[in-house]
Design a protein around this motif. Sequence first.
Motif, PDB file in Angstrom:
ATOM      1  N   GLY A 101       0.848  -1.230  -0.015  1.00 20.37           N
ATOM      2  CA  GLY A 101      -0.084  -0.198  -0.022  1.00 20.37           C
ATOM      3  C   GLY A 101       0.882   1.070  -0.004  1.00 20.37           C
ATOM      4  N   GLY A 102       2.256   1.084   0.275  1.00 17.75           N
ATOM      5  CA  GLY A 102       2.951   2.036   0.435  1.00 17.75           C
ATOM      6  C   GLY A 102       4.558   1.685  -0.572  1.00 17.75           C
ATOM      7  N   ILE A 103       4.190   0.845  -1.405  1.00 20.63           N
ATOM      8  CA  ILE A 103       5.593   0.416  -2.219  1.00 20.63           C
ATOM      9  C   ILE A 103       5.667   1.352  -3.261  1.00 20.63           C
ATOM     10  CG2 ILE A 103       6.526  -1.596  -3.397  1.00 20.63           C
ATOM     11  CD1 ILE A 103       5.270  -3.307  -1.747  1.00 20.63           C
ATOM     12  N   SER A 104       6.945   2.061  -3.223  1.00 16.11           N
ATOM     13  CA  SER A 104       7.534   2.972  -4.139  1.00 16.11           C
ATOM     14  C   SER A 104       8.322   2.126  -5.344  1.00 16.11           C
ATOM     15  CB  SER A 104       7.796   4.100  -3.685  1.00 16.11           C
ATOM     16  OG  SER A 104       8.292   4.793  -4.839  1.00 16.11           O
ATOM     17  N   PRO A 105       8.475   2.412  -6.414  1.00 15.09           N
ATOM     18  CA  PRO A 105       9.626   2.027  -7.231  1.00 15.09           C
ATOM     19  C   PRO A 105      10.709   2.633  -6.841  1.00 15.09           C
ATOM     20  CG  PRO A 105       8.356   3.334  -8.780  1.00 15.09           C
ATOM     21  CD  PRO A 105       7.646   3.137  -7.227  1.00 15.09           C
ATOM     22  N   PHE A 106      10.798   3.973  -6.238  1.00 18.31           N
ATOM     23  CA  PHE A 106      11.829   4.523  -5.949  1.00 18.31           C
ATOM     24  C   PHE A 106      12.490   4.503  -4.387  1.00 18.31           C
ATOM     25  CE2 PHE A 106       8.633   7.325  -8.418  1.00 18.31           C
ATOM     26  CZ  PHE A 106       9.126   7.352  -9.639  1.00 18.31           C
ATOM     27  N   GLY A 107      13.593   4.283  -4.490  1.00 13.93           N
ATOM     28  CA  GLY A 107      14.417   4.143  -3.112  1.00 13.93           C
ATOM     29  C   GLY A 107      14.062   2.874  -2.463  1.00 13.93           C
ATOM     30  N   GLN A 108      13.914   1.795  -3.257  1.00 11.66           N
ATOM     31  CA  GLN A 108      14.055   0.447  -2.507  1.00 11.66           C
ATOM     32  C   GLN A 108      15.158  -0.025  -2.065  1.00 11.66           C
ATOM     33  OE1 GLN A 108      12.092  -2.155  -5.235  1.00 11.66           O
ATOM     34  NE2 GLN A 108       9.986  -1.201  -5.652  1.00 11.66           N
ATOM     35  N   LYS A 109      15.045  -0.806  -1.140  1.00 10.72           N
ATOM     36  CA  LYS A 109      16.366  -1.323  -0.471  1.00 10.72           C
ATOM     37  C   LYS A 109      17.256  -1.931  -1.349  1.00 10.72           C
ATOM     38  CE  LYS A 109      15.164  -3.872   3.199  1.00 10.72           C
ATOM     39  NZ  LYS A 109      15.013  -4.583   4.323  1.00 10.72           N
ATOM     40  N   LYS A 110      16.718  -2.695  -2.284  1.00  8.22           N
ATOM     41  CA  LYS A 110      17.358  -3.628  -3.118  1.00  8.22           C
ATOM     42  C   LYS A 110      17.029  -3.212  -4.678  1.00  8.22           C
ATOM     43  CE  LYS A 110      18.930  -8.103  -4.653  1.00  8.22           C
ATOM     44  NZ  LYS A 110      18.511  -9.580  -4.705  1.00  8.22           N
ATOM     45  N   LEU A 111      18.171  -2.676  -5.458  1.00  8.48           N
ATOM     46  CA  LEU A 111      17.404  -2.400  -6.969  1.00  8.48           C
ATOM     47  C   LEU A 111      17.240  -4.031  -7.603  1.00  8.48           C
ATOM     48  CD1 LEU A 111      20.329   0.004  -7.778  1.00  8.48           C
ATOM     49  CD2 LEU A 111      17.998   0.514  -7.397  1.00  8.48           C
ATOM     50  N   VAL A 112      16.125  -3.588  -8.100  1.00 15.15           N
ATOM     51  CA  VAL A 112      15.563  -4.873  -9.096  1.00 15.15           C
ATOM     52  C   VAL A 112      15.429  -4.255 -10.381  1.00 15.15           C
ATOM     53  CG1 VAL A 112      14.834  -6.001  -7.005  1.00 15.15           C
ATOM     54  CG2 VAL A 112      13.380  -4.631  -8.450  1.00 15.15           C
ATOM     55  N   PRO A 113      15.252  -5.125 -11.536  1.00 14.67           N
ATOM     56  CA  PRO A 113      14.643  -4.706 -12.742  1.00 14.67           C
ATOM     57  C   PRO A 113      13.442  -4.029 -12.652  1.00 14.67           C
ATOM     58  CG  PRO A 113      15.766  -6.913 -12.990  1.00 14.67           C
ATOM     59  CD  PRO A 113      15.686  -6.482 -11.594  1.00 14.67           C
ATOM     60  N   THR A 114      13.029  -2.933 -13.176  1.00 10.35           N
ATOM     61  CA  THR A 114      11.794  -2.245 -13.348  1.00 10.35           C
ATOM     62  C   THR A 114      11.309  -2.111 -14.810  1.00 10.35           C
ATOM     63  OG1 THR A 114      12.474  -1.006 -11.224  1.00 10.35           O
ATOM     64  CG2 THR A 114      10.591  -0.135 -12.489  1.00 10.35           C
ATOM     65  N   PHE A 115       9.820  -2.219 -14.757  1.00 14.59           N
ATOM     66  CA  PHE A 115       9.294  -2.189 -15.956  1.00 14.59           C
ATOM     67  C   PHE A 115       8.136  -1.396 -15.598  1.00 14.59           C
ATOM     68  CE2 PHE A 115      11.354  -6.068 -15.811  1.00 14.59           C
ATOM     69  CZ  PHE A 115      12.258  -6.323 -17.070  1.00 14.59           C
ATOM     70  N   LEU A 116       8.020  -0.429 -16.747  1.00 11.46           N
ATOM     71  CA  LEU A 116       6.853   0.544 -16.882  1.00 11.46           C
ATOM     72  C   LEU A 116       5.967   0.429 -17.880  1.00 11.46           C
ATOM     73  CD1 LEU A 116       6.703   4.090 -15.381  1.00 11.46           C
ATOM     74  CD2 LEU A 116       6.028   3.989 -17.855  1.00 11.46           C
ATOM     75  N   GLU A 117       4.662   0.317 -17.919  1.00  7.50           N
ATOM     76  CA  GLU A 117       3.730   0.195 -19.119  1.00  7.50           C
ATOM     77  C   GLU A 117       4.022   1.377 -19.813  1.00  7.50           C
ATOM     78  OE1 GLU A 117       1.299   0.096 -21.724  1.00  7.50           O
ATOM     79  OE2 GLU A 117       1.700  -1.736 -20.598  1.00  7.50           O
ATOM     80  N   GLU A 118       4.412   1.113 -21.064  1.00  5.68           N
ATOM     81  CA  GLU A 118       4.671   2.215 -21.990  1.00  5.68           C
ATOM     82  C   GLU A 118       3.511   3.210 -22.354  1.00  5.68           C
ATOM     83  OE1 GLU A 118       6.004   0.431 -25.533  1.00  5.68           O
ATOM     84  OE2 GLU A 118       3.942  -0.200 -26.369  1.00  5.68           O
ATOM     85  N   ALA A 119       2.289   2.848 -22.382  1.00  6.74           N
ATOM     86  CA  ALA A 119       1.305   3.733 -22.538  1.00  6.74           C
ATOM     87  C   ALA A 119       1.191   4.995 -21.537  1.00  6.74           C
ATOM     88  CB  ALA A 119      -0.112   3.224 -22.427  1.00  6.74           C
ATOM     89  N   ALA A 120       1.845   4.780 -20.260  1.00  4.76           N
ATOM     90  CA  ALA A 120       2.020   5.935 -19.433  1.00  4.76           C
ATOM     91  C   ALA A 120       2.958   7.248 -19.858  1.00  4.76           C
ATOM     92  CB  ALA A 120       2.392   5.226 -18.022  1.00  4.76           C
TER      93      ALA A 120
END
Length: 157
Positions: A101-120
């Motif tokens: 409910g408060g998970i952000s892709p920014f500033g996570q403890k461990k960097l993991v591959p991130t994917f964003l929906e291109e329509a955004a």
Amino acid sequence: MSKTTRATQALAKAGIAFTTHSYDYDPSVDRIGMAAAEAMGEAPHRVLKTLMAEVDGKPVCVVVPSDREVNMKKLAAAASGKSAAMMKPAAAERLTGYHVGGISPFGQKKLVPTFLEEAALAEPLVYINGGQRGLQVRLAPADAVAVLGAAAMPLVT
């Protein structure tokens, strides 16, 4: 509510222009992103939800419009894998350092591959969780892609 989180600190450190927006978080709702969009009076396709998943057992972060669902076949293909599944909430919390409910892709403890929906990327500004329940950051989607090193791909059904 503090408007300074690891997420907002990561954005500020990267020099990304953003604004913070608070709303009344309701833990009883089924679709947190949709509830956030409604509470802020924003179109659901501009309020992106952050999900943690696994592709072939390896963690990935997925950012998609709150009114859409991740297509697991598309996610697996985007990550050059064979199969994808949602991560269990407790595992997502341990990996990211944020509460569901408060998970952000920014500033996570461990960097993991991130994917964003291109329509955004068609939107001038989007909202993404700011690292705390009831906190969103508004920024240009291209800036989110840049700071996250994310791959923008078709990910939704």
